[in-house]
Enzyme design. Structure first.
Site, mmCIF file in Angstrom:
data_model
loop_
_atom_site.group_PDB
_atom_site.id
_atom_site.type_symbol
_atom_site.label_atom_id
_atom_site.label_comp_id
_atom_site.label_asym_id
_atom_site.label_seq_id
_atom_site.Cartn_x
_atom_site.Cartn_y
_atom_site.Cartn_z
ATOM 1 N N ARG A 28 -62.152 68.153 5.976
ATOM 2 C CA ARG A 28 -61.085 67.330 6.543
ATOM 3 C C ARG A 28 -60.408 67.993 7.728
ATOM 4 O O ARG A 28 -59.702 67.349 8.484
ATOM 5 C CB ARG A 28 -60.017 67.061 5.478
ATOM 6 C CG ARG A 28 -60.504 66.325 4.275
ATOM 7 C CD ARG A 28 -59.362 66.125 3.306
ATOM 8 N NE ARG A 28 -58.265 65.376 3.895
ATOM 9 C CZ ARG A 28 -58.192 64.063 3.914
ATOM 10 N NH1 ARG A 28 -59.126 63.338 3.371
ATOM 11 N NH2 ARG A 28 -57.160 63.455 4.475
ATOM 12 N N ARG B 16 -61.549 73.829 16.379
ATOM 13 C CA ARG B 16 -61.939 73.526 17.758
ATOM 14 C C ARG B 16 -61.996 74.778 18.619
ATOM 15 O O ARG B 16 -61.122 75.642 18.519
ATOM 16 C CB ARG B 16 -60.908 72.570 18.393
ATOM 17 C CG ARG B 16 -60.634 71.329 17.581
ATOM 18 C CD ARG B 16 -61.183 70.117 18.312
ATOM 19 N NE ARG B 16 -61.316 68.992 17.404
ATOM 20 C CZ ARG B 16 -60.339 68.138 17.111
ATOM 21 N NH1 ARG B 16 -59.167 68.281 17.674
ATOM 22 N NH2 ARG B 16 -60.549 67.153 16.292
ATOM 23 N N ARG C 170 -52.680 66.400 -8.026
ATOM 24 C CA ARG C 170 -51.460 66.892 -7.394
ATOM 25 C C ARG C 170 -50.601 65.691 -7.042
ATOM 26 O O ARG C 170 -51.119 64.631 -6.634
ATOM 27 C CB ARG C 170 -51.777 67.672 -6.102
ATOM 28 C CG ARG C 170 -52.588 68.905 -6.324
ATOM 29 C CD ARG C 170 -51.904 69.943 -7.151
ATOM 30 N NE ARG C 170 -50.838 70.627 -6.439
ATOM 31 C CZ ARG C 170 -49.984 71.478 -7.018
ATOM 32 N NH1 ARG C 170 -50.053 71.715 -8.320
ATOM 33 N NH2 ARG C 170 -49.062 72.087 -6.302
ATOM 34 N N ARG D 10 -44.750 70.630 4.453
ATOM 35 C CA ARG D 10 -44.545 70.128 5.814
ATOM 36 C C ARG D 10 -43.254 69.339 5.921
ATOM 37 O O ARG D 10 -42.684 68.926 4.916
ATOM 38 C CB ARG D 10 -45.742 69.286 6.272
ATOM 39 C CG ARG D 10 -46.221 68.253 5.276
ATOM 40 C CD ARG D 10 -47.586 67.680 5.693
ATOM 41 N NE ARG D 10 -48.131 66.850 4.635
ATOM 42 C CZ ARG D 10 -49.357 66.334 4.630
ATOM 43 N NH1 ARG D 10 -50.185 66.562 5.640
ATOM 44 N NH2 ARG D 10 -49.784 65.588 3.628
ATOM 45 N N GLU E 241 -41.779 67.709 2.469
ATOM 46 C CA GLU E 241 -42.783 67.332 1.461
ATOM 47 C C GLU E 241 -43.096 68.523 0.559
ATOM 48 O O GLU E 241 -43.385 69.610 1.051
ATOM 49 C CB GLU E 241 -44.054 66.862 2.179
ATOM 50 C CG GLU E 241 -45.158 66.466 1.216
ATOM 51 C CD GLU E 241 -46.400 65.923 1.934
ATOM 52 O OE1 GLU E 241 -46.268 65.119 2.876
ATOM 53 O OE2 GLU E 241 -47.506 66.352 1.552
ATOM 54 N N TYR F 118 -60.914 61.820 -2.728
ATOM 55 C CA TYR F 118 -59.920 62.067 -1.677
ATOM 56 C C TYR F 118 -60.206 61.137 -0.497
ATOM 57 O O TYR F 118 -60.563 61.567 0.588
ATOM 58 C CB TYR F 118 -60.051 63.543 -1.267
ATOM 59 C CG TYR F 118 -58.926 64.155 -0.479
ATOM 60 C CD1 TYR F 118 -57.915 63.407 0.093
ATOM 61 C CD2 TYR F 118 -58.894 65.536 -0.307
ATOM 62 C CE1 TYR F 118 -56.900 64.014 0.813
ATOM 63 C CE2 TYR F 118 -57.896 66.151 0.415
ATOM 64 C CZ TYR F 118 -56.906 65.391 0.973
ATOM 65 O OH TYR F 118 -55.906 65.993 1.704
ATOM 66 N N ASP G 259 -59.617 58.507 2.583
ATOM 67 C CA ASP G 259 -58.639 58.086 3.584
ATOM 68 C C ASP G 259 -58.522 56.568 3.503
ATOM 69 O O ASP G 259 -59.340 55.901 2.854
ATOM 70 C CB ASP G 259 -59.113 58.502 4.983
ATOM 71 C CG ASP G 259 -58.892 59.986 5.223
ATOM 72 O OD1 ASP G 259 -57.915 60.526 4.682
ATOM 73 O OD2 ASP G 259 -59.701 60.593 5.952
HETATM 74 N N1 UDP Z 1 -54.823 72.763 5.511
HETATM 75 C C1 UDP Z 1 -54.349 74.057 5.705
HETATM 76 N N2 UDP Z 1 -53.386 74.268 6.650
HETATM 77 C C2 UDP Z 1 -52.861 73.275 7.384
HETATM 78 C C3 UDP Z 1 -53.354 71.953 7.189
HETATM 79 C C4 UDP Z 1 -54.320 71.740 6.228
HETATM 80 O O1 UDP Z 1 -54.771 74.981 5.039
HETATM 81 O O2 UDP Z 1 -51.968 73.540 8.229
HETATM 82 C C5 UDP Z 1 -55.870 72.558 4.471
HETATM 83 C C6 UDP Z 1 -55.229 72.321 3.106
HETATM 84 O O3 UDP Z 1 -56.075 72.864 2.119
HETATM 85 C C7 UDP Z 1 -55.212 70.808 3.034
HETATM 86 C C8 UDP Z 1 -56.534 70.458 3.705
HETATM 87 O O4 UDP Z 1 -56.654 71.407 4.764
HETATM 88 O O5 UDP Z 1 -55.115 70.338 1.717
HETATM 89 C C9 UDP Z 1 -56.633 69.045 4.242
HETATM 90 O O6 UDP Z 1 -55.572 68.812 5.154
HETATM 91 P P1 UDP Z 1 -55.150 67.344 5.571
HETATM 92 O O7 UDP Z 1 -54.243 67.456 6.736
HETATM 93 O O8 UDP Z 1 -56.353 66.483 5.699
HETATM 94 O O9 UDP Z 1 -54.314 66.883 4.291
HETATM 95 P P2 UDP Z 1 -53.555 65.516 3.963
HETATM 96 O O10 UDP Z 1 -52.902 65.037 5.224
HETATM 97 O O11 UDP Z 1 -54.561 64.582 3.368
HETATM 98 O O12 UDP Z 1 -52.543 65.985 2.956
#
Ligand code: UDP
Length: 379
Positions: free
Chosen positions: A178, A182, A256, A287, A310, A357, A359
């Site tokens: 996910r 880059r 979770r 976040r 969150e 999981y 989207d």
């Molecule tokens: N992740 C991370 N650091 C970040 C963002 C994401 O380690 O700053 C990892 C973390 O394990 C997370 C996963 O990447 O659960 C997927 O992130 P995504 O942004 O897709 O999560 P969502 O928005 O679905 O909660």
């Protein structure tokens, strides 16, 4: 109509349930009963105007619509227009802000270098090589073999431990798919062809999906309490947790859940972006959302902004958001799925039903294909 007269009953009015209800009512032309335990439709996509600031926000965390699936994009555009929002995320580590997903700017800023795109791959490979991991077998090993230990430790390890409540070694490597990595300055979070935020938020989409008078929505209704009132041969399309459907008879799947803390700030812009991640494990939240940035086309008051912290926690299946996955849960899921096959009139799907999981676009695609199966059995 009373519950026992319905041939089609949908449990849950999130994306999966609402899309199938729309198809059954509009394409099949049949009445359908939608049972929803909350006091609103839309599942975790639900969005409202904040009562004090007027800022439109998503009650269960920021939802960005993104897809490369043409059929899904065409379908959802029948129910809403999207604004031109392109998602970017930043992350704070040791009080300094970095770009996320990790890109050339993150790498240069973190290491204090000025690598060029044609130099960075070799640099990262050298960093990754130091770990000596050839065959990554879990989330942590996969991440380290992709980016090296220092970047992993700073931006991934702590965030992931908070988000999933476990050692990242115990998580499947698939979660990492996910998160793009880059080697240029591209800051966009998603690669998809189409993305944006529904101009009037998500809730009006569900109002339209469920607008056909053939659809009867029962809010604040627990399926398990009225199950006995339904017709014996009703087709039940269930989008709740699959283990709950079978009374947890083989045990509970691990989830979770999320909780949120809203705050009104007396400034026009608190963090300059819609989502700021907090990478360190000691910071209790994962976040902060600032929803005013999701709608650059809207005029909001300058004197206030809304922020939402969150938090992630273990969920007992009451309000699940993320399936934890892993071998044990997979084995349990297979038992429930084997049981499901024996019930011809039961159909299960969505993030909770499939324990996947997904989207939003994947859920729409799954709902459309489930509907095709249902209608082919009927027509
Ligand atoms: N992740 C991370 N650091 C970040 C963002 C994401 O380690 O700053 C990892 C973390 O394990 C997370 C996963 O990447 O659960 C997927 O992130 P995504 O942004 O897709 O999560 P969502 O928005 O679905 O909660």
């Amino acid at each position: 109509m009373s519950p026992q007269t319905y041939k089609y009953v949908i449990v849950g009015s999130g994306i999966f349930g609402a899309v199938i209800a729309e198809r059954i009512a509009n394409d099949l032309g049949e009445p359908v009963l939608v049972i929803e335990k909350r006091d609103h439709t839309g599942g975790n996509c639900h969005s409202v105007d904040h009562s004090e600031t007027g800022i439109h926000y998503h009650l269960y965390g920021t939802h960005i619509f993104h897809t490369s699936d043409t059929e899904v994009w065409k379908y959802i555009n029948r129910f809403t227009e999207f604004n031109g929002y392109r998602h970017q995320v930043l992350t704070t580590f040791k009080n300094k802000v970095y770009q996320m997903p990790i890109n050339l700017e993150t790498i240069n800023s973190f290491y204090g270098l000025n690598l060029k795109p044609f130099e960075v791959t070799a640099f990262i490979e050298t960093e990754a090589h130091k770990s000596g991991i050839d065959q990554p077998s879990n989330f942590e090993e996969k991440a380290i073999s992709m980016m090296g230990y220092p970047l992993y430790e700073a931006f991934i390890k702590g965030y992931t431990a908070k988000q999933w409540g476990c050692d990242p070694k115990q998580l499947p490597a698939s979660i990492l798919k996910r998160l793009p990595f880059r080697t240029n300055y591209d800051e966009s979070y998603f690669f998809d062809s189409w993305q944006g935020i529904p101009i009037h938020g998500y809730s009006p989409i569900f109002d339209k999906l469920l607008a056909n008078p053939r659809i009867q929505v029962e809010l604040k209704t627990d399926f398990f309490e009225i199950r006995d009132e339904l017709a014996e041969d009703a087709k039940i399309i269930y989008s709740g947790p699959i283990d709950k459907l079978f009374g947890y008879k083989y045990g509970r799947l691990e989830w979770r859940g999320l909780s949120f803390e809203e705050k009104i700030r007396e400034v026009s812009d608190f963090q300059g972006t819609s989502v700021m991640n907090y990478a360190e494990e000691q910071i209790p939240y994962t976040r902060i959302h600032e929803p005013r940035h999701l709608h650059p086309e809207k005029v909001y008051p300058d004197s206030q902004t809304l922020t939402i912290k969150e938090f992630s926690h273990a969920d007992k299946g009451d309000d699940p958001s993320y399936p934890l996955g892993g071998a044990q849960n997979k084995a349990l899921l297979e038992k429930y799925q084997a049981e499901l096959i024996q019930h011809e009139n039961l159909c299960v799907g969505g993030r909770l039903g499939d324990y996947k999981y997904y989207d939003m676009d994947q859920t729409i695609a799954a709902a459309l294909s489930t509907y095709d199966k249902i209608s082919s059995q009927t027509k």
